[in-house]
Design a protein around this motif. Structure first.
Motif, PDB file in Angstrom:
ATOM      1  N   GLY A  22       0.839  -1.193   0.000  1.00 17.32           N
ATOM      2  CA  GLY A  22       0.000   0.000   0.000  1.00 17.32           C
ATOM      3  C   GLY A  22       0.873   1.241   0.000  1.00 17.32           C
ATOM      4  N   ALA A  23       0.609   2.140   0.933  1.00 15.37           N
ATOM      5  CA  ALA A  23       1.370   3.392   0.990  1.00 15.37           C
ATOM      6  C   ALA A  23       2.598   3.277   1.889  1.00 15.37           C
ATOM      7  CB  ALA A  23       0.462   4.517   1.481  1.00 15.37           C
ATOM      8  N   TRP A  24       2.938   2.065   2.320  1.00 18.26           N
ATOM      9  CA  TRP A  24       4.007   1.884   3.299  1.00 18.26           C
ATOM     10  C   TRP A  24       5.192   1.139   2.722  1.00 18.26           C
ATOM     11  CZ3 TRP A  24       3.351   4.327   7.951  1.00 18.26           C
ATOM     12  CH2 TRP A  24       2.045   4.790   8.211  1.00 18.26           C
ATOM     13  N   LEU A  25       6.398   1.587   3.117  1.00 22.39           N
ATOM     14  CA  LEU A  25       7.647   0.945   2.694  1.00 22.39           C
ATOM     15  C   LEU A  25       8.422   0.508   3.927  1.00 22.39           C
ATOM     16  CD1 LEU A  25       8.854   3.393  -0.094  1.00 22.39           C
ATOM     17  CD2 LEU A  25       8.247   0.982  -0.425  1.00 22.39           C
ATOM     18  N   THR A  26       9.134  -0.614   3.789  1.00 25.63           N
ATOM     19  CA  THR A  26       9.946  -1.122   4.898  1.00 25.63           C
ATOM     20  C   THR A  26      11.396  -1.238   4.441  1.00 25.63           C
ATOM     21  OG1 THR A  26       8.043  -2.402   5.598  1.00 25.63           O
ATOM     22  CG2 THR A  26      10.150  -2.994   6.591  1.00 25.63           C
ATOM     23  N   THR A  27      12.323  -0.798   5.286  1.00 25.95           N
ATOM     24  CA  THR A  27      13.751  -0.865   4.949  1.00 25.95           C
ATOM     25  C   THR A  27      14.326  -2.213   5.352  1.00 25.95           C
ATOM     26  OG1 THR A  27      14.382   0.026   7.089  1.00 25.95           O
ATOM     27  CG2 THR A  27      14.112   1.614   5.296  1.00 25.95           C
ATOM     28  N   GLU A  28      15.531  -2.447   4.843  1.00 22.71           N
ATOM     29  CA  GLU A  28      16.357  -3.599   5.195  1.00 22.71           C
ATOM     30  C   GLU A  28      16.391  -3.829   6.710  1.00 22.71           C
ATOM     31  OE1 GLU A  28      20.193  -4.086   2.396  1.00 22.71           O
ATOM     32  OE2 GLU A  28      20.496  -2.864   4.184  1.00 22.71           O
ATOM     33  N   ARG A  31      12.656  -0.588   9.281  1.00 19.61           N
ATOM     34  CA  ARG A  31      11.974   0.663   9.610  1.00 19.61           C
ATOM     35  C   ARG A  31      10.856   0.889   8.607  1.00 19.61           C
ATOM     36  NH1 ARG A  31      16.163   5.071   9.278  1.00 19.61           N
ATOM     37  NH2 ARG A  31      17.238   3.578   7.955  1.00 19.61           N
ATOM     38  N   ARG A  32       9.725   1.412   9.088  1.00 20.12           N
ATOM     39  CA  ARG A  32       8.570   1.643   8.208  1.00 20.12           C
ATOM     40  C   ARG A  32       8.429   3.128   7.877  1.00 20.12           C
ATOM     41  NH1 ARG A  32       2.951   0.283   9.599  1.00 20.12           N
ATOM     42  NH2 ARG A  32       2.407  -0.544   7.562  1.00 20.12           N
ATOM     43  N   PHE A  33       8.087   3.392   6.626  1.00 21.13           N
ATOM     44  CA  PHE A  33       7.898   4.774   6.166  1.00 21.13           C
ATOM     45  C   PHE A  33       6.571   4.886   5.421  1.00 21.13           C
ATOM     46  CE2 PHE A  33      12.385   4.451   6.800  1.00 21.13           C
ATOM     47  CZ  PHE A  33      12.825   5.733   7.128  1.00 21.13           C
ATOM     48  N   LEU A  34       5.905   6.025   5.617  1.00 16.49           N
ATOM     49  CA  LEU A  34       4.718   6.324   4.821  1.00 16.49           C
ATOM     50  C   LEU A  34       5.201   6.994   3.536  1.00 16.49           C
ATOM     51  CD1 LEU A  34       1.630   6.418   4.530  1.00 16.49           C
ATOM     52  CD2 LEU A  34       1.706   8.675   5.610  1.00 16.49           C
ATOM     53  N   ASP A  35       4.843   6.428   2.407  1.00 18.43           N
ATOM     54  CA  ASP A  35       5.416   6.846   1.126  1.00 18.43           C
ATOM     55  C   ASP A  35       4.529   7.836   0.378  1.00 18.43           C
ATOM     56  OD1 ASP A  35       6.883   7.099  -1.134  1.00 18.43           O
ATOM     57  OD2 ASP A  35       6.471   5.081  -1.913  1.00 18.43           O
ATOM     58  N   PHE A  36       4.736   9.139   0.629  1.00 19.18           N
ATOM     59  CA  PHE A  36       4.020  10.178  -0.123  1.00 19.18           C
ATOM     60  C   PHE A  36       4.899  10.713  -1.268  1.00 19.18           C
ATOM     61  CE2 PHE A  36       0.062  11.922   2.228  1.00 19.18           C
ATOM     62  CZ  PHE A  36      -0.324  10.648   2.595  1.00 19.18           C
ATOM     63  N   ALA A  37       5.853   9.888  -1.701  1.00 16.35           N
ATOM     64  CA  ALA A  37       6.607  10.181  -2.918  1.00 16.35           C
ATOM     65  C   ALA A  37       6.089   9.247  -4.016  1.00 16.35           C
ATOM     66  CB  ALA A  37       8.090   9.957  -2.711  1.00 16.35           C
ATOM     67  N   ALA A  38       5.736   8.026  -3.598  1.00 15.00           N
ATOM     68  CA  ALA A  38       5.167   7.026  -4.511  1.00 15.00           C
ATOM     69  C   ALA A  38       5.956   6.917  -5.815  1.00 15.00           C
ATOM     70  CB  ALA A  38       3.690   7.324  -4.774  1.00 15.00           C
ATOM     71  N   GLY A  39       7.287   6.797  -5.664  1.00 15.04           N
ATOM     72  CA  GLY A  39       8.117   6.628  -6.855  1.00 15.04           C
ATOM     73  C   GLY A  39       7.999   7.800  -7.812  1.00 15.04           C
ATOM     74  N   PHE A 352       8.317   9.653   7.238  1.00 16.20           N
ATOM     75  CA  PHE A 352       7.465  10.181   6.170  1.00 16.20           C
ATOM     76  C   PHE A 352       8.300  10.575   4.961  1.00 16.20           C
ATOM     77  CE2 PHE A 352       5.272  13.754   4.095  1.00 16.20           C
ATOM     78  CZ  PHE A 352       4.050  13.165   3.818  1.00 16.20           C
ATOM     79  N   LEU A 353       7.886  10.102   3.772  1.00 14.42           N
ATOM     80  CA  LEU A 353       8.620  10.381   2.537  1.00 14.42           C
ATOM     81  C   LEU A 353       7.820  11.293   1.612  1.00 14.42           C
ATOM     82  CD1 LEU A 353       9.632   6.671   1.751  1.00 14.42           C
ATOM     83  CD2 LEU A 353      11.011   8.384   2.983  1.00 14.42           C
ATOM     84  N   ALA A 354       8.497  12.277   1.036  1.00 19.90           N
ATOM     85  CA  ALA A 354       7.889  13.141   0.017  1.00 19.90           C
ATOM     86  C   ALA A 354       8.976  13.481  -0.996  1.00 19.90           C
ATOM     87  CB  ALA A 354       7.312  14.390   0.671  1.00 19.90           C
ATOM     88  N   VAL A 355       8.696  14.370  -1.940  1.00 21.67           N
ATOM     89  CA  VAL A 355       9.666  14.688  -2.996  1.00 21.67           C
ATOM     90  C   VAL A 355       9.893  16.193  -3.108  1.00 21.67           C
ATOM     91  CG1 VAL A 355      10.318  13.977  -5.327  1.00 21.67           C
ATOM     92  CG2 VAL A 355       8.159  13.167  -4.347  1.00 21.67           C
ATOM     93  N   LEU A 362       7.917  21.330  -1.352  1.00 22.59           N
ATOM     94  CA  LEU A 362       7.953  19.909  -1.034  1.00 22.59           C
ATOM     95  C   LEU A 362       6.668  19.306  -1.602  1.00 22.59           C
ATOM     96  CD1 LEU A 362       9.527  17.666   0.438  1.00 22.59           C
ATOM     97  CD2 LEU A 362       8.055  18.065   2.412  1.00 22.59           C
ATOM     98  N   ARG A 363       6.853  18.341  -2.511  1.00 23.04           N
ATOM     99  CA  ARG A 363       5.701  17.735  -3.200  1.00 23.04           C
ATOM    100  C   ARG A 363       5.168  16.526  -2.449  1.00 23.04           C
ATOM    101  NH1 ARG A 363       7.566  16.077  -9.097  1.00 23.04           N
ATOM    102  NH2 ARG A 363       9.569  16.368  -8.052  1.00 23.04           N
ATOM    103  N   LEU A 364       3.851  16.447  -2.317  1.00 21.64           N
ATOM    104  CA  LEU A 364       3.211  15.257  -1.769  1.00 21.64           C
ATOM    105  C   LEU A 364       2.464  14.570  -2.908  1.00 21.64           C
ATOM    106  CD1 LEU A 364       1.752  16.609   1.609  1.00 21.64           C
ATOM    107  CD2 LEU A 364       4.089  15.936   1.061  1.00 21.64           C
TER     108      LEU A 364
END
Ligand SMILES: *Cc1c(COP(=O)(O)O)cnc(C)c1O
Length: 396
Positions: A22-28, A31-39, A352-355, A362-364
């Protein structure tokens, strides 16, 4: 320590993601991040959307790629659906945004060539534009920092200082083939284009036989709460480039055009080895299954409005950090007082991730599938990041 074998073209954050849901990413290191960059506006349905994953796996077992030497029913089906949902009558499939824009530019020029006006090749563009990183699209974007050191700028692009209809009229000549713009500038910093300007452009194009060319690579496929952003202005283009969200993470793009314009692109005028391959087309059809569902775009609009209102409240709380909030649907920008890099760094510390984008924005660009939980997490992470920034500045 070995040297990094990769081109140093990217300023990468030190995060190594191994899973997405979904909107969540997990690191090696879990750690969990909410992904408001979505690639960068690509993962329109979030990560590992069950319908996309199932479709891709199923297609992988059947057929991947045969080239465009043969008929391709999956391409045909996706093109029919795109045409049914838009102004377009014809579609050419590409592998990326820049390739879609190359096809837009070639199609516009070829149309005038086929109509006995081979010198009508100039394209008018606007300050703050971004159309890709190929030789032609950096010329179209016109930004010095992307052009520098890459030889002569491809001819035939004239940049106007702002979206002002009088400026456009003054720049018109019998050499102008088309007027090219993003209906809402992305990389430039979520810079809004007045719908009345788009209407005036459409009228001017109709009067002069000029083509209206839209870059909906970032704004398209539901991002702004309409299937395509130009729908907000009630106009249609003659040719349009699409990519990013259309593949939900599988790399592909498309150039859409009216019959009248596409007619000039006869056999042999353009091509792509991978364009429209079976994997991309299967996924593209699956993305449309979801985006075209009843109520999907309404939900993007209401979530977008909700998020924008909450961001506006943050802007009120932190007037020393935020100048304004702008954008449409789930393509929103926080215009910062200073560069957005510090805010982004702090936001990452809060998961929280954005671009970042131009113009201190800062773009969401969250997945279009987010809900209340994600909106609330985003606001509380940004709130914490802004408080950190404020503290750091008062301390110094
Ligand atoms: C990302 C983008 C492009 C280029 O897309 P690529 O897939 O990186 O080539 C072109 N135009 C706009 C508006 C974009 O946002």
């Amino acid at each position: 320590m070995t040297q990094n074998p990769l081109f140093a073209t990217y300023a990468r954050a030190d995060l190594k993601f191994v899973r997405g849901e979904g909107a969540w990413l997990t690191t090696e290191d879990n750690r969990r991040f909410l992904d408001f960059a979505a690639g960068v506006a690509v993962n329109s349905l979030g990560h590992t959307h069950p319908h996309l994953t199932a479709t891709l796996k199923d297609q992988a077992d059947k057929l991947w790629h045969v080239s465009n030497l043969y008929e391709n029913p999956l391409q045909q089906k996706l093109a029919e659906r795109l045409c049914a949902a838009t102004f377009a009558d014809k579609v050419f499939f590409t592998n990326s945004g820049a390739e879609s824009m190359e096809c837009v530019i070639k199609t516009a020029r070829r149309y005038h060539y086929a109509n006995g006006q081979p010198d009508r090749y100039e394209i008018l563009t606007f300050d703050g534009a971004f159309h890709g990183r190929t030789i032609a699209t950096i010329a179209a974007g016109g930004q010095e920092k992307y052009l520098e050191g890459f030889g002569p700028k491809a001819p035939g692009f004239t940049m106007l200082a702002k979206p002002d209809i009088e400026l456009v009229k003054a720049a018109m000549s019998d050499k102008v083939a088309g007027i090219l713009l993003e209906p809402l500038q992305g990389e430039g910093g979520i810079r809004e284009i007045d719908p009345s300007f788009l209407k005036a452009l459409r009228a001017l194009c109709d009067e002069t036989g000029t083509l209206l060319l839209l870059d909906e690579v970032q704004t398209g496929v539901g991002r702004t709460g309409k299937l395509f952003a130009h729908e907000w202005a009630g106009i249609t283009p003659d040719v349009m480039g699409v990519a990013k969200g259309i593949g939900g993470g599988f790399p592909f793009g498309a150039c859409l055009a009216t019959e009248k314009v596409a007619e000039a692109m006869i056999a042999g005028t353009h091509g792509s080895t991978y364009g429209g391959n079976a994997l991309a087309m299967a996924v593209g059809n699956a993305v449309l299954d979801v985006v075209l569902e009843d109520g999907f775009l309404e939900k993007v609009r209401s979530n977008g409005l909700n998020l924008k209102q909450k961001l506006a409240a943050l802007a009120d709380t932190y007037p020393d950090q935020i100048e304004t909030i702008r954008g449409e649907g789930l393509m929103l920008g926080i215009k910062c007082k200073n560069t957005p890099t510090e805010l982004l760094a702090k936001a990452r510390e809060h998961g929280f991730l954005a671009v970042p984008a131009g113009d201190n924005v800062l773009r969401l660009l969250p997945p279009l599938t987010i809900g209340q939980e994600e909106i609330e997490f985003a606001i509380s992470a940004l709130n914490a990041a802004l408080a950190d920034l404020q503290d750091a500045q008062t301390a110094s």
